[in-house]
Design a protein around this motif. Sequence first.
Motif, mmCIF file in Angstrom:
data_model
loop_
_atom_site.group_PDB
_atom_site.id
_atom_site.type_symbol
_atom_site.label_atom_id
_atom_site.label_comp_id
_atom_site.label_asym_id
_atom_site.label_seq_id
_atom_site.Cartn_x
_atom_site.Cartn_y
_atom_site.Cartn_z
ATOM 1 N N ILE A 183 40.512 -8.649 0.507
ATOM 2 C CA ILE A 183 41.055 -7.676 1.444
ATOM 3 C C ILE A 183 40.436 -6.326 1.168
ATOM 4 O O ILE A 183 40.227 -5.931 0.040
ATOM 5 N N ASP A 184 40.085 -5.559 2.210
ATOM 6 C CA ASP A 184 39.456 -4.265 1.988
ATOM 7 C C ASP A 184 40.505 -3.166 2.011
ATOM 8 O O ASP A 184 41.699 -3.388 2.255
ATOM 9 N N PHE A 185 40.010 -1.989 1.768
ATOM 10 C CA PHE A 185 40.890 -0.833 1.628
ATOM 11 C C PHE A 185 41.627 -0.524 2.933
ATOM 12 O O PHE A 185 42.843 -0.288 2.934
ATOM 13 N N LEU A 186 40.911 -0.567 4.035
ATOM 14 C CA LEU A 186 41.519 -0.170 5.302
ATOM 15 C C LEU A 186 42.609 -1.130 5.739
ATOM 16 O O LEU A 186 43.648 -0.712 6.250
ATOM 17 N N SER A 187 42.370 -2.416 5.566
ATOM 18 C CA SER A 187 43.390 -3.385 5.968
ATOM 19 C C SER A 187 44.625 -3.269 5.086
ATOM 20 O O SER A 187 45.757 -3.402 5.566
ATOM 21 N N LEU A 188 44.424 -3.007 3.773
ATOM 22 C CA LEU A 188 45.560 -2.840 2.867
ATOM 23 C C LEU A 188 46.335 -1.572 3.205
ATOM 24 O O LEU A 188 47.579 -1.562 3.178
ATOM 25 N N ILE A 211 32.670 4.381 6.633
ATOM 26 C CA ILE A 211 34.121 4.154 6.535
ATOM 27 C C ILE A 211 34.440 2.675 6.662
ATOM 28 O O ILE A 211 35.326 2.136 5.985
ATOM 29 N N LYS A 212 33.710 2.000 7.537
ATOM 30 C CA LYS A 212 33.958 0.569 7.711
ATOM 31 C C LYS A 212 33.637 -0.224 6.452
ATOM 32 O O LYS A 212 34.257 -1.241 6.150
ATOM 33 N N SER A 213 32.654 0.245 5.692
ATOM 34 C CA SER A 213 32.259 -0.461 4.471
ATOM 35 C C SER A 213 33.128 -0.139 3.268
ATOM 36 O O SER A 213 32.992 -0.762 2.216
ATOM 37 N N LEU A 214 34.015 0.866 3.399
ATOM 38 C CA LEU A 214 34.862 1.240 2.263
ATOM 39 C C LEU A 214 35.791 0.092 1.886
ATOM 40 O O LEU A 214 36.491 -0.467 2.730
ATOM 41 N N GLY A 215 35.842 -0.222 0.611
ATOM 42 C CA GLY A 215 36.791 -1.219 0.096
ATOM 43 C C GLY A 215 36.461 -2.635 0.398
ATOM 44 O O GLY A 215 37.250 -3.524 0.103
ATOM 45 N N THR A 216 35.312 -2.922 0.990
ATOM 46 C CA THR A 216 34.978 -4.315 1.283
ATOM 47 C C THR A 216 34.524 -5.001 0.017
ATOM 48 O O THR A 216 33.814 -4.446 -0.803
ATOM 49 N N GLY A 217 34.958 -6.231 -0.210
ATOM 50 C CA GLY A 217 34.555 -7.058 -1.358
ATOM 51 C C GLY A 217 34.337 -8.460 -0.903
ATOM 52 O O GLY A 217 34.787 -8.844 0.153
ATOM 53 N N SER A 218 33.771 -9.259 -1.678
ATOM 54 C CA SER A 218 33.374 -10.606 -1.284
ATOM 55 C C SER A 218 34.578 -11.409 -0.856
ATOM 56 O O SER A 218 35.281 -11.980 -1.672
ATOM 57 N N GLY A 219 34.893 -11.406 0.433
ATOM 58 C CA GLY A 219 35.980 -12.222 0.958
ATOM 59 C C GLY A 219 37.349 -11.667 0.667
ATOM 60 O O GLY A 219 38.337 -12.268 1.038
ATOM 61 N N THR A 231 51.163 1.031 5.473
ATOM 62 C CA THR A 231 51.743 2.175 6.181
ATOM 63 C C THR A 231 52.464 1.787 7.459
ATOM 64 O O THR A 231 53.315 2.538 7.936
ATOM 65 N N GLU A 232 52.157 0.602 8.008
ATOM 66 C CA GLU A 232 52.850 0.221 9.238
ATOM 67 C C GLU A 232 54.305 -0.117 8.984
ATOM 68 O O GLU A 232 55.118 -0.129 9.920
#
Length: 416
Positions: free
Chosen positions: A337-342, A327-335, A347-348
């Motif tokens: 923004i990843d899926f979880l942070s987006l 789950i932590k690796s989902l959406g990570t890309g080279s530098g 949603t906040e």
Amino acid sequence: MKELTLFWGNHRDEIFTWHTSKNSTSGSAQKPLHQLESHEILKADLPCLAEMAADCSVTLVLSADDVMSALVSVPNKAQRLLRKAVPYMLEDELASSVDDLFFALADKPTDSKLQVRAIDRAYLEELLDQFKQAEIRLSKVCLDLDLLALPAEGYSVVVAESNVLVVGEDGARWHCHPDDFSWLIQKQISEAEDDDSLPVAVPLQVCSDREIDQFVHNLPVGRFAVEQTSLETTEEFLSEQENTAINLLQAEFEPKSENSALTKFLFRVATLAAVVLATHLIFQSVNIYTLSEQKAQLDAQKITLYKQAFPGSRQFRGIEKKMRQHIKSLGTGSGEIDFLSLLNSSTELMTDLEKIYPTNISYDHVKRELRMDVIASDLVSLDQFADALKKDGHQVEKSSETQRGDGYSSRLIISK
């Protein structure tokens, strides 16, 4: 309760005598008392009385030869300190050290006079230990002299083989050898009153279970009005006297009451505490069992979910760690923004789920776009959420709105 009286005699005697009160076996409701054939028993055979004494109130009567009697003048105040003070008030009259004696006191003084009994502490402890070993519980220990009831007038005397027990109408008690009685009683009367005030004859009630003609003959002529009473046994006569004798079982020797109110209360408290503790343990055991079952079910669900997420995996050890890492690796890309942070930053801003809430979320790894299907209660709330995303630095593309019941649905494409 039946009453069993044991006449122990003095410490040199090898036998003792037992007697039961006449009213102890009366009444059909009472359990019969299985008595021994002989009323005289060797002191070494004391345990043979254990069965007979089991249902009785046992009184041990000691000889006046082994117990010192005294009448002490005491103040009317500070009664609580008498037990400490009396031994030293008698210290000059004692042949033994006060530390070697145990002092028993009457319940209360009479005319500022207190009856005191002193016995060798080691002898008393030896006696109590002997009865404890024989499994006989003593309720009272007294001396034979204290069993005599006060006469209405004059003196009451019990003549035994080697001892005479005397009690006067004034409550004074003493004992002596039969040969010494005549001059001792005359001396006491002479010291107490003047010759002019003496009555014609002092009433003297003499009781004995043996021939006492010689004893009466030795008394001074005309000084006493003697009334003789023949007894079947001296022990029976003494045990049936209605007089409250001083109990030597006082202070540290006082018997513990097995059925006292405090004992009953403490037993009830302990029982209640045990019931509460048992209930608590049962409740906790049920909770532990229930939680164990729930844990087993969750573990099974966890393994099932892992198999669905990773159908090719055959290793099920450490699956929680593997899932967290995935789950932590989902959406990570080279530098980038990843899926979880987006997802989190989007949603906040959704502060009121009654006005707007997501129904479906997906993420495009290539375009790094978050696609969110939402339903809003009205178009204003939908526009306000889109504007809030833009103000927060998001790029938002909104599809056309479609009315669903009382609300509106739309797809938002969110990126940064």
